[in-house]
Scaffold this motif. Structure first.
Motif, PDB file in Angstrom:
ATOM      1  N   ASN A  17     -12.223   7.258  11.055  1.00 16.46           N
ATOM      2  CA  ASN A  17     -12.656   6.723  12.340  1.00 16.46           C
ATOM      3  C   ASN A  17     -13.855   5.803  12.169  1.00 16.46           C
ATOM      4  N   THR A  18     -13.738   4.575  12.660  1.00 16.93           N
ATOM      5  CA  THR A  18     -14.836   3.612  12.569  1.00 16.93           C
ATOM      6  C   THR A  18     -15.727   3.647  13.805  1.00 16.93           C
ATOM      7  N   ILE A  19     -15.263   4.216  14.885  1.00 22.63           N
ATOM      8  CA  ILE A  19     -15.960   4.144  16.167  1.00 22.63           C
ATOM      9  C   ILE A  19     -17.332   4.808  16.129  1.00 22.63           C
ATOM     10  N   ARG A  20     -17.448   5.945  15.484  1.00 26.53           N
ATOM     11  CA  ARG A  20     -18.703   6.703  15.514  1.00 26.53           C
ATOM     12  C   ARG A  20     -19.860   5.990  14.834  1.00 26.53           C
ATOM     13  N   GLN A  21     -19.579   5.076  13.911  1.00 29.33           N
ATOM     14  CA  GLN A  21     -20.648   4.515  13.097  1.00 29.33           C
ATOM     15  C   GLN A  21     -21.670   3.709  13.897  1.00 29.33           C
ATOM     16  N   LEU A  22     -21.240   2.857  14.784  1.00 25.29           N
ATOM     17  CA  LEU A  22     -22.197   2.046  15.555  1.00 25.29           C
ATOM     18  C   LEU A  22     -21.945   2.178  17.050  1.00 25.29           C
ATOM     19  N   ASP A  23     -21.468   3.344  17.444  1.00 25.91           N
ATOM     20  CA  ASP A  23     -21.163   3.602  18.840  1.00 25.91           C
ATOM     21  C   ASP A  23     -22.405   3.427  19.713  1.00 25.91           C
ATOM     22  N   GLY A  24     -22.283   2.640  20.743  1.00 25.44           N
ATOM     23  CA  GLY A  24     -23.377   2.441  21.689  1.00 25.44           C
ATOM     24  C   GLY A  24     -24.347   1.329  21.322  1.00 25.44           C
ATOM     25  N   GLU A  25     -24.191   0.733  20.153  1.00 29.23           N
ATOM     26  CA  GLU A  25     -25.079  -0.361  19.747  1.00 29.23           C
ATOM     27  C   GLU A  25     -24.535  -1.675  20.331  1.00 29.23           C
ATOM     28  N   PRO A  26     -25.390  -2.441  21.002  1.00 29.76           N
ATOM     29  CA  PRO A  26     -24.928  -3.731  21.541  1.00 29.76           C
ATOM     30  C   PRO A  26     -24.761  -4.745  20.399  1.00 29.76           C
ATOM     31  N   LEU A  27     -23.529  -5.152  20.163  1.00 28.26           N
ATOM     32  CA  LEU A  27     -23.228  -6.041  19.041  1.00 28.26           C
ATOM     33  C   LEU A  27     -22.433  -7.258  19.515  1.00 28.26           C
ATOM     34  N   LEU A  59     -26.682  -4.585  11.734  1.00 33.12           N
ATOM     35  CA  LEU A  59     -26.839  -3.142  11.899  1.00 33.12           C
ATOM     36  C   LEU A  59     -25.786  -2.426  11.076  1.00 33.12           C
ATOM     37  N   VAL A  60     -26.220  -1.392  10.374  1.00 31.18           N
ATOM     38  CA  VAL A  60     -25.331  -0.561   9.567  1.00 31.18           C
ATOM     39  C   VAL A  60     -25.659   0.886   9.907  1.00 31.18           C
ATOM     40  N   HIS A  61     -24.632   1.704  10.055  1.00 33.14           N
ATOM     41  CA  HIS A  61     -24.857   3.104  10.427  1.00 33.14           C
ATOM     42  C   HIS A  61     -25.821   3.793   9.473  1.00 33.14           C
ATOM     43  N   SER A  62     -25.552   3.683   8.170  1.00 35.79           N
ATOM     44  CA  SER A  62     -26.430   4.305   7.178  1.00 35.79           C
ATOM     45  C   SER A  62     -26.316   3.543   5.867  1.00 35.79           C
ATOM     46  N   MET A  63     -27.284   3.752   5.007  1.00 37.74           N
ATOM     47  CA  MET A  63     -27.325   3.014   3.741  1.00 37.74           C
ATOM     48  C   MET A  63     -26.080   3.220   2.902  1.00 37.74           C
ATOM     49  N   THR A  81     -31.864 -10.726   3.675  1.00 36.13           N
ATOM     50  CA  THR A  81     -33.237 -10.995   4.120  1.00 36.13           C
ATOM     51  C   THR A  81     -33.743 -12.343   3.609  1.00 36.13           C
ATOM     52  N   GLU A  82     -33.220 -12.816   2.486  1.00 39.94           N
ATOM     53  CA  GLU A  82     -33.598 -14.155   2.014  1.00 39.94           C
ATOM     54  C   GLU A  82     -33.126 -15.234   2.975  1.00 39.94           C
ATOM     55  N   LYS A  83     -32.105 -14.917   3.770  1.00 37.16           N
ATOM     56  CA  LYS A  83     -31.609 -15.845   4.793  1.00 37.16           C
ATOM     57  C   LYS A  83     -32.339 -15.629   6.129  1.00 37.16           C
ATOM     58  N   LYS A  84     -33.388 -14.803   6.103  1.00 40.49           N
ATOM     59  CA  LYS A  84     -34.157 -14.444   7.307  1.00 40.49           C
ATOM     60  C   LYS A  84     -33.324 -13.642   8.304  1.00 40.49           C
ATOM     61  N   VAL A  85     -32.417 -12.820   7.763  1.00 39.98           N
ATOM     62  CA  VAL A  85     -31.604 -11.916   8.563  1.00 39.98           C
ATOM     63  C   VAL A  85     -32.218 -10.530   8.443  1.00 39.98           C
ATOM     64  N   GLN A  86     -32.441  -9.879   9.576  1.00 43.41           N
ATOM     65  CA  GLN A  86     -32.966  -8.524   9.561  1.00 43.41           C
ATOM     66  C   GLN A  86     -31.811  -7.547   9.302  1.00 43.41           C
ATOM     67  N   VAL A  87     -32.049  -6.550   8.454  1.00 37.70           N
ATOM     68  CA  VAL A  87     -31.058  -5.512   8.178  1.00 37.70           C
ATOM     69  C   VAL A  87     -31.625  -4.208   8.718  1.00 37.70           C
ATOM     70  N   ARG A  88     -30.852  -3.563   9.611  1.00 33.35           N
ATOM     71  CA  ARG A  88     -31.331  -2.336  10.229  1.00 33.35           C
ATOM     72  C   ARG A  88     -30.330  -1.210   9.981  1.00 33.35           C
ATOM     73  N   PHE A  89     -30.842  -0.092   9.458  1.00 34.69           N
ATOM     74  CA  PHE A  89     -30.032   1.098   9.219  1.00 34.69           C
ATOM     75  C   PHE A  89     -30.311   2.083  10.339  1.00 34.69           C
ATOM     76  N   VAL A  90     -29.292   2.379  11.135  1.00 38.23           N
ATOM     77  CA  VAL A  90     -29.461   3.183  12.341  1.00 38.23           C
ATOM     78  C   VAL A  90     -29.825   4.631  12.003  1.00 38.23           C
ATOM     79  N   LYS A  91     -29.074   5.274  11.139  1.00 40.53           N
ATOM     80  CA  LYS A  91     -29.298   6.694  10.826  1.00 40.53           C
ATOM     81  C   LYS A  91     -30.683   6.935  10.236  1.00 40.53           C
TER      82      LYS A  91
END
Length: 186
Positions: A17-27, A59-63, A81-91
């Protein structure tokens, strides 16, 4: 102007199931791979890394969903991050921008190393379980890919010089499986 938010989801099998990983995150968009985390060939991860731009957030659910070893994790985070993109790990509730403090860099290393350690423990437990199951006569391994008639035809055609890759495609198996069938038994 703020960038877009992209999600990256990875599952190892099609039935997970892929749904639980980023459920509720505005993407704005989600990139999903069905592949092992140790696999370097992940088309959707590559697409995400090519698509993301300055000001975007990934956004990534976990590392461990992003990478299964520390070197790969660091390389992927660095590339984004070298492209000035923020990487966020939710868990883990951690974010990386490229302008990170020594503490956040340390946390990336420690958490990444924990994910790698966890994977190694899993493989170790799996090997131990298989060994015990074999001793108990319960584990028989994976079944044969081809029936006896198919195997005989394959061996005959390979001996006649047909290309192994063409045989693999026709029989719906990997080239490695072809070689296992045509290898003489010791």
């Amino acid at each position: 102007m703020t960038g877009q938010s992209f999600g990256y989801i990875r599952v190892s099998t099609l039935d997970q199931n892929t749904i639980r990983q980023l459920d509720g995150e505005p993407l704005d968009r989600v990139f999903t791979d069905h592949a092992s985390g140790k696999d370097q060939n992940r088309p959707q991860l590559e697409a995400l890394m090519d698509f993301a731009r300055d000001g975007d957030t990934v956004l990534v659910h976990s590392m461990d969903r992003l990478a299964r070893n520390l070197d790969d994790l660091r390389a992927i985070v660095r590339r984004l991050t070298e492209k000035k993109v923020q990487v966020r790990f939710v868990k883990e509730n951690l974010a990386f921008t490229g302008d990170d403090t020594a503490m956040s860099t340390f946390l990336l290393s420690v958490m990444g190393e924990l994910a790698e350690f966890e994977r190694a423990l899993l493989r170790e437990r799996q090997r131990e379980g298989i060994t015990l199951a074999k001793k108990a006569g319960v584990y028989k391994g994976r079944g044969k890919m081809l029936n006896a008639e198919q195997a005989a035809a394959l061996i005959r055609r390979a001996a006649a010089g047909e290309a192994k890759a063409a045989l693999a495609r026709e029989f719906g198996v990997s080239r490695q499986t072809i070689y296992q069938y045509i290898r003489p038994n010791p």
